[in-house]
Design a protein around this motif. Structure first.
Motif, PDB file in Angstrom:
ATOM      1  N   ILE B  91       0.775  -1.139   0.124  1.00 58.93           N
ATOM      2  CA  ILE B  91      -0.150  -0.043   0.234  1.00 58.93           C
ATOM      3  C   ILE B  91       0.829   1.125  -0.191  1.00 58.93           C
ATOM      4  CG2 ILE B  91      -1.726   1.284   1.321  1.00 58.93           C
ATOM      5  CD1 ILE B  91      -2.938  -0.980   0.294  1.00 58.93           C
ATOM      6  N   ASP B  92       0.562   2.136  -0.850  1.00 61.92           N
ATOM      7  CA  ASP B  92       1.110   3.632  -0.782  1.00 61.92           C
ATOM      8  C   ASP B  92       0.184   4.643  -1.143  1.00 61.92           C
ATOM      9  OD1 ASP B  92       3.293   5.167  -0.457  1.00 61.92           O
ATOM     10  OD2 ASP B  92       4.258   4.770  -2.272  1.00 61.92           O
ATOM     11  N   ASP B  93       0.658   5.860  -0.633  1.00 63.62           N
ATOM     12  CA  ASP B  93      -0.329   6.779  -0.851  1.00 63.62           C
ATOM     13  C   ASP B  93      -0.358   7.343  -2.485  1.00 63.62           C
ATOM     14  OD1 ASP B  93       2.115   7.863  -0.691  1.00 63.62           O
ATOM     15  OD2 ASP B  93       1.666   9.473   0.746  1.00 63.62           O
ATOM     16  N   THR B 100       9.385   4.184  -6.332  1.00 63.66           N
ATOM     17  CA  THR B 100       9.249   3.505  -4.964  1.00 63.66           C
ATOM     18  C   THR B 100       8.939   2.157  -4.789  1.00 63.66           C
ATOM     19  OG1 THR B 100       8.854   5.908  -4.286  1.00 63.66           O
ATOM     20  CG2 THR B 100       7.887   4.149  -2.750  1.00 63.66           C
ATOM     21  N   ILE B 101       7.941   1.809  -5.672  1.00 69.17           N
ATOM     22  CA  ILE B 101       7.366   0.449  -5.745  1.00 69.17           C
ATOM     23  C   ILE B 101       8.388  -0.529  -6.107  1.00 69.17           C
ATOM     24  CG2 ILE B 101       5.385  -0.978  -6.619  1.00 69.17           C
ATOM     25  CD1 ILE B 101       4.486   1.517  -4.805  1.00 69.17           C
ATOM     26  N   MET B 105       9.423  -3.764  -3.796  1.00 66.17           N
ATOM     27  CA  MET B 105       9.470  -5.087  -4.108  1.00 66.17           C
ATOM     28  C   MET B 105      10.830  -5.782  -3.972  1.00 66.17           C
ATOM     29  SD  MET B 105       6.708  -5.653  -7.274  1.00 66.17           S
ATOM     30  CE  MET B 105       7.508  -4.219  -8.426  1.00 66.17           C
ATOM     31  N   ASN B 106      11.820  -4.717  -4.301  1.00 60.93           N
ATOM     32  CA  ASN B 106      13.140  -5.344  -3.950  1.00 60.93           C
ATOM     33  C   ASN B 106      13.312  -5.744  -2.360  1.00 60.93           C
ATOM     34  OD1 ASN B 106      13.668  -5.192  -6.621  1.00 60.93           O
ATOM     35  ND2 ASN B 106      15.344  -3.589  -6.358  1.00 60.93           N
ATOM     36  N   GLN B 129       7.537   5.934 -14.862  1.00 65.80           N
ATOM     37  CA  GLN B 129       8.927   5.836 -15.617  1.00 65.80           C
ATOM     38  C   GLN B 129       9.329   4.248 -15.634  1.00 65.80           C
ATOM     39  OE1 GLN B 129      11.458   8.198 -13.107  1.00 65.80           O
ATOM     40  NE2 GLN B 129      10.260  10.268 -13.804  1.00 65.80           N
ATOM     41  N   LEU B 130       8.457   3.499 -15.105  1.00 68.73           N
ATOM     42  CA  LEU B 130       8.889   2.052 -15.075  1.00 68.73           C
ATOM     43  C   LEU B 130       7.421   1.381 -15.376  1.00 68.73           C
ATOM     44  CD1 LEU B 130      10.756   1.667 -11.715  1.00 68.73           C
ATOM     45  CD2 LEU B 130      11.665   1.521 -14.106  1.00 68.73           C
ATOM     46  N   PRO B 131       7.501   0.072 -15.703  1.00 75.45           N
ATOM     47  CA  PRO B 131       6.413  -0.841 -16.168  1.00 75.45           C
ATOM     48  C   PRO B 131       5.569  -1.001 -14.816  1.00 75.45           C
ATOM     49  CG  PRO B 131       8.250  -2.012 -16.741  1.00 75.45           C
ATOM     50  CD  PRO B 131       8.850  -0.658 -16.321  1.00 75.45           C
TER      51      PRO B 131
END
Lengths: 316, 169
Positions: B91-93, B100-101, B105-106, B129-131
């Motif tokens: 969960i993120d805001d 950040t995601i 995950m890393n 900026q990422l898939p």
């Protein structure tokens, strides 16, 4: 010129605790706290210093400090090279700055330096290129900043704050870089009283000027203290006769159960190691419930991770 | 200049409804510091999840450490459940670049190998900026690059977004 802080007050090198602002010390302790959970996971590593090369330059032997620096660097995913300088280049006549210049040419990012001469890490910090950080891992009888920081972490962990604390440092103060760094840290962080307890022959001249109270009698010095820090007798640094014998030192200054009972009942006992049982400290005390000597070692890894990542993270 | 927009409390209700159908008593929830941890804490409570709520601070996994250094106050991560073979709802805001995601995950994978990782966010502001995409969103609003959005929390735990237009750093 302040070598260890940038113009904006960020830590560039860690050379001494003296002159380090309170906030910088707290930043290290806080960062160390957030590294603690990393050591309990499946993968005990974070990728913060991936691709960085750290040289452990030990011009003087050490097991614990070198190992904890190595573990800390590896947990940050850095590449660590241990160089036992005493047996290599120096033995072949290379000067300190030439050794450093050569290692810099191998694209080093950080030097962790232990040296028998006070001031050697300062000298290195003065001459390294601006992208290289230097950490003092103990120089002569001058400073051992990461040891003092891990000691402050230990005290905060068990006592929660520094205000109101009475801390006694016992033993060979005059040869101890650890004691000097601890005194600077404790006074900066606002401990109520720092006592040094030692025979006159093991006290540096004018030690009162560091803001400590001096006791030659351990029975008086330990009264009502919250924290007792025992120091190792540094025979390798003693020249001439500073004390008659280790038995005599133990009978006058060794921390026994009986003497420990003079301190507050919840007092903690610390020691930077290696401990000499029956010289500075009774086995029953070293292994007893007041002893936090082994937690100190664990915290030392997190402190060194914190210092390395704060230094490496400063914009160059 | 700052303006309040959009209504974070409404987005929270939408996110809660979207998530409710998809979680079971085996789902583990992990909030990303700071805003994501607040949202996760409330979701965890209203959904009555069993497993302890996890929290992570991705500072040690960020890809811009070399430029930004270490934030002075990194919160210790806490994941007090077995990650292996677990369904995890992250969960993120605000979902923005996706970096950040990726970092989160890393970090999760350094605790073990989850069976599945899902993502829920209060607001998707575009600009990836990422898939990376979210499984559950409270709402979508496209914001310009110069606009900065931050979740705030009042004393009585109510959420509000604050948007600031500023110079892109």
């Amino acid at each position: 010129m302040n070598l260890q802080l940038s113009r904006t007050g960020e830590m560039r090198h860690l050379l001494t605790i003296e002159g380090l602002p309170k906030q910088v010390i707290y930043d290290v302790l806080d960062a160390a706290e957030s590294f603690m959970p990393v050591t309990k996971r499946d993968v005990k590593k974070v990728p913060l210093l991936r691709g960085k090369t750290i040289f452990n330059l030990f011009f003087e032997s050490s097991t614990r400090t070198r190992t904890t620096f190595e573990i800390a660097a590896k947990r940050l995913s850095a590449d660590v090279i241990n160089i036992n300088v005493g047996t290599s280049a120096v033995a072949k006549g290379e000067s300190l700055l030439d050794t450093i210049a050569n290692l810099s040419a191998m694209n080093a990012d950080m030097f962790v330096v232990r040296h028998g001469q006070s001031g050697a890490p300062h000298l290195i910090a003065k001459y390294v290129p601006p992208h290289i950080n230097v950490i003092n891992a103990g120089d002569g009888s001058h400073a051992h900043p990461t040891q003092a920081l891990l000691d402050m972490y230990t005290i905060r962990y068990f006592k929660k704050k520094f205000e109101g604390l009475r801390v006694a440092i016992v033993g060979d103060i005059s040869h101890s870089r650890v004691a000097r760094s601890q005194i600077h840290a404790l006074t900066t962080l606002g401990a109520s009283e720092v006592r040094v307890i030692a025979p006159k022959t093991l006290l540096p001249a004018n030690v009162e000027n560091l803001g400590v109270s001096v006791y030659n009698d351990i029975a008086l010095g330990l009264q009502e203290v919250d924290v007792i820090i025992m120091l190792r007798l540094q025979r390798e640094r003693m020249s001439g006769v500073n004390l008659p014998s280790s038995q005599e030192f133990y009978s006058a200054y060794g921390l026994t159960q009986k003497r420990l009972s003079l301190a507050k009942s919840d007092a903690i006992v610390m020691h930077p190691g290696p401990i000499n049982r029956g010289v500075e400290i009774e086995s029953l005390v070293a292994d007893g419930r007041s002893s936090v000597i082994l937690p100190q070692v664990t915290f030392g890894i997190a402190i060194r991770m914190a210092v390395m990542s704060i230094l490496a993270g400063q914009a160059k | 200049m700052s303006k309040a927009f959009p209504k974070a409390e409404d987005l929270f209700l939408c996110l809660k409804d979207a998530v409710r159908e998809q979680v079971s008593d085996q789902t583990a929830m992990v909030g990303i510091h700071t805003g994501g941890a607040w949202v996760a804490k409330r979701l965890h409570k209203v959904l009555g999840l069993n497993l302890p709520l996890g929290e992570i601070d991705v500072s040690f996994y960020r890809d811009d450490f070399a430029q930004r250094g270490l934030k002075s106050r990194v919160q210790p991560s806490s994941i007090e459940f077995e990650v292996n073979d677990r369904e995890i709802l992250l969960i993120d805001d605000v979902l923005y670049s996706g970096r950040t995601i990726r970092a989160a995950m890393n970090e999760i994978f350094d605790h073990g190998r989850p069976k599945k990782v899902m993502l829920g966010v209060l607001l998707d502001r575009g600009g990836r900026q990422l898939p990376i995409d979210a499984n559950f969103v409270g709402g979508k609003v496209y914001l310009k690059e110069v606009e900065r959005i931050a979740l705030t929390k009042s004393d009585d735990e109510l959420f509000e977004f604050v948007i600031r237009s500023g110079v892109e750093t």
